[in-house]
Design a protein around this motif. Sequence first.
Motif, PDB file in Angstrom:
ATOM      1  N   ILE A  79     -82.634   9.968  97.476  1.00 19.59           N
ATOM      2  CA  ILE A  79     -82.506  10.017  96.023  1.00 19.59           C
ATOM      3  C   ILE A  79     -81.156  10.599  95.618  1.00 19.59           C
ATOM      4  O   ILE A  79     -80.645  10.327  94.523  1.00 19.59           O
ATOM      5  N   TYR A  80     -80.533  11.380  96.527  1.00 17.37           N
ATOM      6  CA  TYR A  80     -79.261  12.041  96.217  1.00 17.37           C
ATOM      7  C   TYR A  80     -78.041  11.358  96.836  1.00 17.37           C
ATOM      8  O   TYR A  80     -76.928  11.835  96.644  1.00 17.37           O
ATOM      9  N   ARG A  81     -78.256  10.267  97.562  1.00 25.28           N
ATOM     10  CA  ARG A  81     -77.093   9.558  98.119  1.00 25.28           C
ATOM     11  C   ARG A  81     -76.139   9.142  97.013  1.00 25.28           C
ATOM     12  O   ARG A  81     -74.917   9.316  97.113  1.00 25.28           O
ATOM     13  N   ASN A  82     -76.690   8.573  95.936  1.00 25.35           N
ATOM     14  CA  ASN A  82     -75.836   8.131  94.832  1.00 25.35           C
ATOM     15  C   ASN A  82     -75.218   9.316  94.094  1.00 25.35           C
ATOM     16  O   ASN A  82     -74.127   9.200  93.532  1.00 25.35           O
ATOM     17  N   GLN A 112     -89.854  12.924  84.487  1.00 24.06           N
ATOM     18  CA  GLN A 112     -88.588  13.160  85.160  1.00 24.06           C
ATOM     19  C   GLN A 112     -87.594  13.794  84.193  1.00 24.06           C
ATOM     20  O   GLN A 112     -87.684  13.621  82.984  1.00 24.06           O
ATOM     21  N   ARG A 113     -86.642  14.500  84.771  1.00 17.34           N
ATOM     22  CA  ARG A 113     -85.571  15.068  83.972  1.00 17.34           C
ATOM     23  C   ARG A 113     -84.281  15.061  84.797  1.00 17.34           C
ATOM     24  O   ARG A 113     -84.301  14.847  86.008  1.00 17.34           O
ATOM     25  N   GLY A 114     -83.166  15.292  84.137  1.00 18.71           N
ATOM     26  CA  GLY A 114     -81.901  15.454  84.829  1.00 18.71           C
ATOM     27  C   GLY A 114     -81.512  14.249  85.648  1.00 18.71           C
ATOM     28  O   GLY A 114     -81.709  13.087  85.250  1.00 18.71           O
ATOM     29  N   TYR A 115     -80.985  14.519  86.823  1.00 14.63           N
ATOM     30  CA  TYR A 115     -80.484  13.448  87.674  1.00 14.63           C
ATOM     31  C   TYR A 115     -81.590  12.475  88.072  1.00 14.63           C
ATOM     32  O   TYR A 115     -81.363  11.258  88.141  1.00 14.63           O
ATOM     33  N   THR A 116     -82.795  12.974  88.365  1.00 21.30           N
ATOM     34  CA  THR A 116     -83.881  12.081  88.779  1.00 21.30           C
ATOM     35  C   THR A 116     -84.221  11.085  87.683  1.00 21.30           C
ATOM     36  O   THR A 116     -84.528   9.915  87.960  1.00 21.30           O
ATOM     37  N   LYS A 117     -84.140  11.496  86.437  1.00 20.53           N
ATOM     38  CA  LYS A 117     -84.367  10.587  85.317  1.00 20.53           C
ATOM     39  C   LYS A 117     -83.297   9.494  85.309  1.00 20.53           C
ATOM     40  O   LYS A 117     -83.599   8.307  85.133  1.00 20.53           O
ATOM     41  N   LYS A 155     -77.454  10.401 104.857  1.00 19.26           N
ATOM     42  CA  LYS A 155     -76.983   9.853 103.577  1.00 19.26           C
ATOM     43  C   LYS A 155     -75.588  10.326 103.224  1.00 19.26           C
ATOM     44  O   LYS A 155     -74.981   9.818 102.276  1.00 19.26           O
ATOM     45  N   THR A 156     -75.063  11.339 103.954  1.00 16.61           N
ATOM     46  CA  THR A 156     -73.721  11.819 103.627  1.00 16.61           C
ATOM     47  C   THR A 156     -72.666  10.770 103.931  1.00 16.61           C
ATOM     48  O   THR A 156     -71.701  10.616 103.182  1.00 16.61           O
ATOM     49  N   THR A 157     -72.830  10.041 105.029  1.00 15.81           N
ATOM     50  CA  THR A 157     -71.817   9.043 105.396  1.00 15.81           C
ATOM     51  C   THR A 157     -71.719   7.939 104.343  1.00 15.81           C
ATOM     52  O   THR A 157     -70.622   7.696 103.820  1.00 15.81           O
ATOM     53  N   PRO A 158     -72.816   7.244 103.995  1.00 21.88           N
ATOM     54  CA  PRO A 158     -72.668   6.226 102.947  1.00 21.88           C
ATOM     55  C   PRO A 158     -72.292   6.820 101.603  1.00 21.88           C
ATOM     56  O   PRO A 158     -71.506   6.222 100.853  1.00 21.88           O
ATOM     57  N   GLY A 159     -72.824   7.990 101.255  1.00 22.63           N
ATOM     58  CA  GLY A 159     -72.503   8.594  99.972  1.00 22.63           C
ATOM     59  C   GLY A 159     -71.017   8.882  99.843  1.00 22.63           C
ATOM     60  O   GLY A 159     -70.379   8.548  98.835  1.00 22.63           O
ATOM     61  N   LEU A 185     -62.865  21.029  99.152  1.00 19.69           N
ATOM     62  CA  LEU A 185     -63.727  20.801  97.999  1.00 19.69           C
ATOM     63  C   LEU A 185     -65.164  20.634  98.482  1.00 19.69           C
ATOM     64  O   LEU A 185     -65.488  19.641  99.136  1.00 19.69           O
ATOM     65  N   PRO A 186     -66.042  21.579  98.185  1.00 18.87           N
ATOM     66  CA  PRO A 186     -67.437  21.430  98.622  1.00 18.87           C
ATOM     67  C   PRO A 186     -68.139  20.331  97.845  1.00 18.87           C
ATOM     68  O   PRO A 186     -67.903  20.144  96.651  1.00 18.87           O
ATOM     69  N   ALA A 187     -68.995  19.589  98.538  1.00 16.68           N
ATOM     70  CA  ALA A 187     -69.802  18.544  97.908  1.00 16.68           C
ATOM     71  C   ALA A 187     -71.239  18.716  98.368  1.00 16.68           C
ATOM     72  O   ALA A 187     -71.519  19.389  99.365  1.00 16.68           O
ATOM     73  N   MET A 188     -72.157  18.100  97.654  1.00 13.58           N
ATOM     74  CA  MET A 188     -73.591  18.273  97.941  1.00 13.58           C
ATOM     75  C   MET A 188     -73.897  17.927  99.393  1.00 13.58           C
ATOM     76  O   MET A 188     -73.525  16.870  99.896  1.00 13.58           O
ATOM     77  N   SER A 189     -74.578  18.837 100.059  1.00 15.41           N
ATOM     78  CA  SER A 189     -74.921  18.643 101.463  1.00 15.41           C
ATOM     79  C   SER A 189     -76.335  18.087 101.568  1.00 15.41           C
ATOM     80  O   SER A 189     -77.282  18.681 101.046  1.00 15.41           O
ATOM     81  N   LEU A 190     -76.457  16.952 102.221  1.00 16.92           N
ATOM     82  CA  LEU A 190     -77.746  16.264 102.297  1.00 16.92           C
ATOM     83  C   LEU A 190     -78.314  16.370 103.712  1.00 16.92           C
ATOM     84  O   LEU A 190     -78.296  15.418 104.484  1.00 16.92           O
ATOM     85  N   GLY A 191     -78.776  17.564 104.055  1.00 15.82           N
ATOM     86  CA  GLY A 191     -79.434  17.750 105.343  1.00 15.82           C
ATOM     87  C   GLY A 191     -80.788  17.065 105.325  1.00 15.82           C
ATOM     88  O   GLY A 191     -81.668  17.432 104.534  1.00 15.82           O
ATOM     89  N   GLU A 192     -80.976  16.093 106.187  1.00 16.00           N
ATOM     90  CA  GLU A 192     -82.121  15.183 106.109  1.00 16.00           C
ATOM     91  C   GLU A 192     -83.462  15.888 106.107  1.00 16.00           C
ATOM     92  O   GLU A 192     -84.368  15.522 105.376  1.00 16.00           O
ATOM     93  N   VAL A 193     -83.618  16.921 106.906  1.00 15.51           N
ATOM     94  CA  VAL A 193     -84.943  17.521 107.076  1.00 15.51           C
ATOM     95  C   VAL A 193     -85.295  18.440 105.910  1.00 15.51           C
ATOM     96  O   VAL A 193     -86.444  18.462 105.452  1.00 15.51           O
TER      97      VAL A 193
END
Length: 583
Positions: free
Chosen positions: A107-110, A548-553, A136-140, A91-99
């Motif tokens: 902002i996307y950890r949650n 803001q809109r969407g998730y950031t809101k 952030k992938t580990t805590p997320g 199951l693919p999940a959002m990839s949070l490559g730091e750079v």
Amino acid sequence: MTNETKTVNKPRKRLEDLRSQRWFAPDDMRSFAHRQRLQQMGLRREEFMTRPVIAIINTWSDLSPCHAHLRERADAVRRGILAAGGIPFELPAMSLGEVMVKPTTMIYRNFLAMESEELLRSLPIDGAVLMGGCDKTTPGLLMGALSADLPCLFVPAGPMLNDRHRGLAVGAGTHTKKFWDEYQAGNIEQSEWIALEARMTRAPGTCNTMGTASTMTSIVEAMGFTLPGATSIPAMDAAHPRMASQAGERIVDMVWEDLKPSTFFNERSVANGIATYMALGGSTNAAIHLIAIAGRGGVKLTLDDLHRQGEGVPVLANVFPSGDRLMEDFYYAGGLPALLNQIREHLDLDCLTVTGKTLGENIADIPNVDPTTVRPLDNPVTQGRALAVLRGNLAPSGAVIKPSAASDKFLKHEGPALVFDSIAEMNRRIHDPELDVDENTVLVLRGGGPLGAPGMPEWGNLPIPKKLLAAGVRDMVRLSDARMSGTHYGTCVLHIAPEAAAGGPLALIRTGDIVVLDVAAGRLDMRVSDEELARRRAEWTPPPGTRQRGYTKLYVEHVKQADEGCDFDFLMGHETPVEPAIF
């Protein structure tokens, strides 16, 4: 008999007890459709009707260099699951490559935590292997898995390989900052700078310093969520796919044993994570993530708890930025198990882990083969501790600093503030030759917190003005409500709470005010009277928010402050997971 022993010895689940059987077993039209659709993908009925269903939640992405190898590692996990009699689904999940991810992965950890929880909740999953490692992938992933409370096991991405430059081992993050300062000071030619760009990160994997990635994966191992020694294996070492396959095999047994996070995650396992954090000389980011992770598992944790429980645990991992080695050296020295053996007196060795054994059993007989890299208790890397918590009229809810990576001469310091209201203003002014600044000035950046940025980016390692770099200055006291990369160093006070955008006192400081920092006393103050602060507060107006809109809101409306882990107010705490209705 301990609770852990009782858990290991309880009856194994039967096939009809598996969660996935709610989708597949009933003789009704809905379950017919479930079975039908899996067979549509070429699966035999017997494959999913008689085996535990294991999710491989994979944060691989073509734009995440830290995770570039996780597509192949998922195949190794799949191999282990099949060998143990399970059936894997990736199951693919959002990839949070730091750079690459902007404005910040934080902002996307949650978002990742929510996605992981909902993947596990909404699908016919009996257990999960969580694949990640970049900051952030580990805590997320773990936050989501704790909330879902299904058997889960974490497979860390592993650190990248070392490089060498002018005869010295170099890696990502810490050396990037060091070389950049020398480049800005005119000590590195552009040709050499371009050559370093292509060499310093020479293979997939997370930063090979003790940045946030290795800090968090090591904490997770100490808390019992990985196979022993998994977090220290370099990403491109042959031992890494072998570990991934073993993890796939082990998760199947965990399902039959019903070994869920709620079985073994508690105050004692969190305390083991804290002690490990301190001995690693880990990233300041871990202070936020640990509070959020603990909360998802029903453990109340505060900054003061982190400070108190970390007391007396010295920095023993001789790894940048607190030391002078890299993660590959740490692995050769025996990895995290070798370090844990050095701090046995600070650990609860009876805590259960995903192996079904205790932490003490997992690390028994693991030698420390290089005491210059993994130091003994009587020979720490530095006298400075990994984390200190500060309070005062600048940070009533707390701030953090990493004394082990700071300059001793600045740990008690007074100096005039030079205040920047935004990252854009700072970037515009910081290298102005006419800027009124010297080594004793305290650089202050506000507007970098969870609300102000938004998302709390890694802006806290404010750059040294170019004219001071040219004069040989390499550190100054810097304050912000932002975070700092775990690979960075310097006398940086971070996570000041409440943040400026929320009306914290950081919003009231002005250029020229005297800042008083006293790390030993745990104080951060500005020498401004209460009456003057009250007058300034009466004049203060919140900064205009950006549209803001969407998730950031959603984030801006519900995120908590740094001292509370930056989780969402509607996700904090631990509740019994609600199973979906199947009609």
